[in-house]
Scaffold this active site. Structure first.
Site, PDB file in Angstrom:
ATOM      1  N   SER A 104       3.358   5.588  -0.339  1.00 15.36           N
ATOM      2  CA  SER A 104       3.476   6.475   0.822  1.00 15.36           C
ATOM      3  C   SER A 104       4.936   6.879   1.023  1.00 15.36           C
ATOM      4  O   SER A 104       5.538   7.450   0.130  1.00 15.36           O
ATOM      5  CB  SER A 104       2.895   5.781   2.060  1.00 15.36           C
ATOM      6  OG  SER A 104       2.933   6.629   3.184  1.00 15.36           O
ATOM      7  N   HIS A 112       0.265   9.354  -0.213  1.00 16.99           N
ATOM      8  CA  HIS A 112      -0.016   9.991   1.072  1.00 16.99           C
ATOM      9  C   HIS A 112       0.744  11.310   1.153  1.00 16.99           C
ATOM     10  O   HIS A 112       1.968  11.334   1.298  1.00 16.99           O
ATOM     11  CB  HIS A 112       0.412   9.083   2.229  1.00 16.99           C
ATOM     12  CG  HIS A 112      -0.351   7.798   2.291  1.00 16.99           C
ATOM     13  ND1 HIS A 112       0.024   6.751   3.094  1.00 16.99           N
ATOM     14  CD2 HIS A 112      -1.484   7.385   1.656  1.00 16.99           C
ATOM     15  CE1 HIS A 112      -0.835   5.751   2.955  1.00 16.99           C
ATOM     16  NE2 HIS A 112      -1.754   6.116   2.077  1.00 16.99           N
ATOM     17  N   ASP A 167      -1.867   0.254   3.979  1.00 13.83           N
ATOM     18  CA  ASP A 167      -2.887   0.858   3.125  1.00 13.83           C
ATOM     19  C   ASP A 167      -2.782   0.258   1.726  1.00 13.83           C
ATOM     20  O   ASP A 167      -1.690   0.159   1.165  1.00 13.83           O
ATOM     21  CB  ASP A 167      -2.695   2.379   3.068  1.00 13.83           C
ATOM     22  CG  ASP A 167      -3.813   3.065   2.301  1.00 13.83           C
ATOM     23  OD1 ASP A 167      -4.945   2.547   2.307  1.00 13.83           O
ATOM     24  OD2 ASP A 167      -3.549   4.129   1.705  1.00 13.83           O
TER      25      ASP A 167
END
EC number: 3.1.1.61
Length: 369
Positions: free
Chosen positions: A189, A216, A312
């Site tokens: 991310s 992401h 995540d």
């Protein structure tokens, strides 16, 4: 108190960003500026912890200002980007130059998304403020060398454009024998694009398995991101498509706004690209990717968690590990934000914790043993 300077030629954006940031009691917008020149003046004057920087501005644009910031007074910078192909390309260039991440410029739409954008903005500013000099913490380190190696040199594909990234691939060392993994799944991310480029650009053209990446990013960004990587890597890089076969020596970037999963049908490995489940916090989701890799391939799966906020990937890595897979996490000292890797390290799920400069070698080692 985290000090922020907001640089944007739009009065609306300056006001909107300042208002969002200052709703957090731990953040203070100490100055705003209308262009890059004014921004540099305000940064010199106030020495902020974080800068938000627009790209298209009069007198001095954001990329020019960013170069000055990184040379003269490096600090975390968030680019303010339009969600267009052009905006994506400029933002990806900015991250190559040292920007940490970006935030979307479409803030004028009255919707529930504004609440999420506000929260994301505040969280990003707080997370990256702890990294005073973005990218400078990526210190060189000797590569991990397994015993009795046979050299496998990464050479650019003929179609790959010359670049510093491609020319720095060097030689990775691999043990003899056949690969023991059939997929490398990467979740990443905040701070991800430079980290992903550093890893992929060091892998050889004949890398023996496919690589699937959940970064992401908005939908407008993942295509340009894949194209940029394809131009600087020896392996092929593309945006993932539903139903396509997972091929060795190729990396697949999950499309923004969708999940990518690995499927195994009697030994035939394919990719599933889908917007479901709609309620997932992130799209693409590292959890969805890691879980699918573990379920599809068990001990022949390798999960890699790189820099990023939040956790995540944690639940997906749990499944991957339960099925016998192997997991690598990026080290705290080389992450822009040590969130996602920290989650799996703290849970005791990481088989190795690796500096980003050594990650390509660590992946190669894990693929072969």
């Amino acid at each position: 108190m985290i000090k922020v300077v907001v640089v944007d030629d739009s009065a609306f954006m300056r006001k909107a960003l300042s208002s969002m940031l200052e709703k957090d009691p731990g953040i203070s917008v100490v100055a705003t500026a209308r262009n890059g020149e004014e921004g540099l003046e305000q940064i010199r004057k106030h020495d902020p912890d974080v800068v938000t920087l627009d790209i298209e501005m009069p007198r001095m644009d954001g990329l020019t200002a960013l170069r000055h910031i990184m040379m003269e007074m490096p600090r975390p910078v968030l680019m303010v980007s339009s969600l267009t192909v052009e905006g994506a390309e400029a933002t990806l260039k900015a991250m190559e130059l040292g920007a940490v991440d970006f935030i979307p410029k479409q803030l004028s739409t009255v919707s529930l998304d504004i609440v999420k954008i506000e929260k994301d903005l505040q969280e990003k500013v707080k997370a990256i403020s702890r990294r005073r000099v973005p990218g400078r913490s990526f210190r060189p380190a000797p590569a991990v060398r397994p015993a009795a190696p046979a050299a496998l040199r990464a050479t650019p594909r003929p179609s790959a454009a010359p670049s510093s990234a491609a020319s720095s691939t060097g030689t990775l060392q691999v043990a003899g024998g056949k690969p023991v993994r059939d997929v490398v799944a990467i979740g990443v991310s905040t701070g991800g694009p430079p980290a992903v480029q550093k890893v992929l650009s060091r892998l050889p053209q004949d890398f023996p398995v496919g690589i699937v990446i959940a970064q992401h990013m908005p939908a407008a960004f993942t295509g340009p991101f894949a194209k940029r990587l394809d131009g600087v890597c020896a392996i092929a890089v593309k945006e993932a498509e539903d139903g396509e076969m997972l091929m060795p020596g190729k990396a697949y970037i999950a499309p923004g706004g969708k999940h990518v999963r690995v499927r195994n049908t009697r030994g035939r490995l394919t990719l599933e690209v889908s917007a479901e489940p709609a309620e997932a916090l992130y799209k693409p989701s590292a959890n969805e990717l890691m879980e699918s890799a573990g379920l599809a391939l068990g001990r022949r799966s390798l999960g890699v968690i790189l820099t990023g906020m939040g956790s995540d990937g944690l639940e997906g890595i749990k499944v991957l590990k339960q099925k016998g897979g192997h997991a690598l996490a990026q080290s705290d000292s080389t992450c822009v934000v040590y969130g996602m890797p920290k989650a799996i390290v703290d849970a005791g799920l990481a088989d190795s914790v690796v500096d980003i400069d050594d990650m390509a070698q660590a992946i190669m080692n894990a693929v072969y043993k």
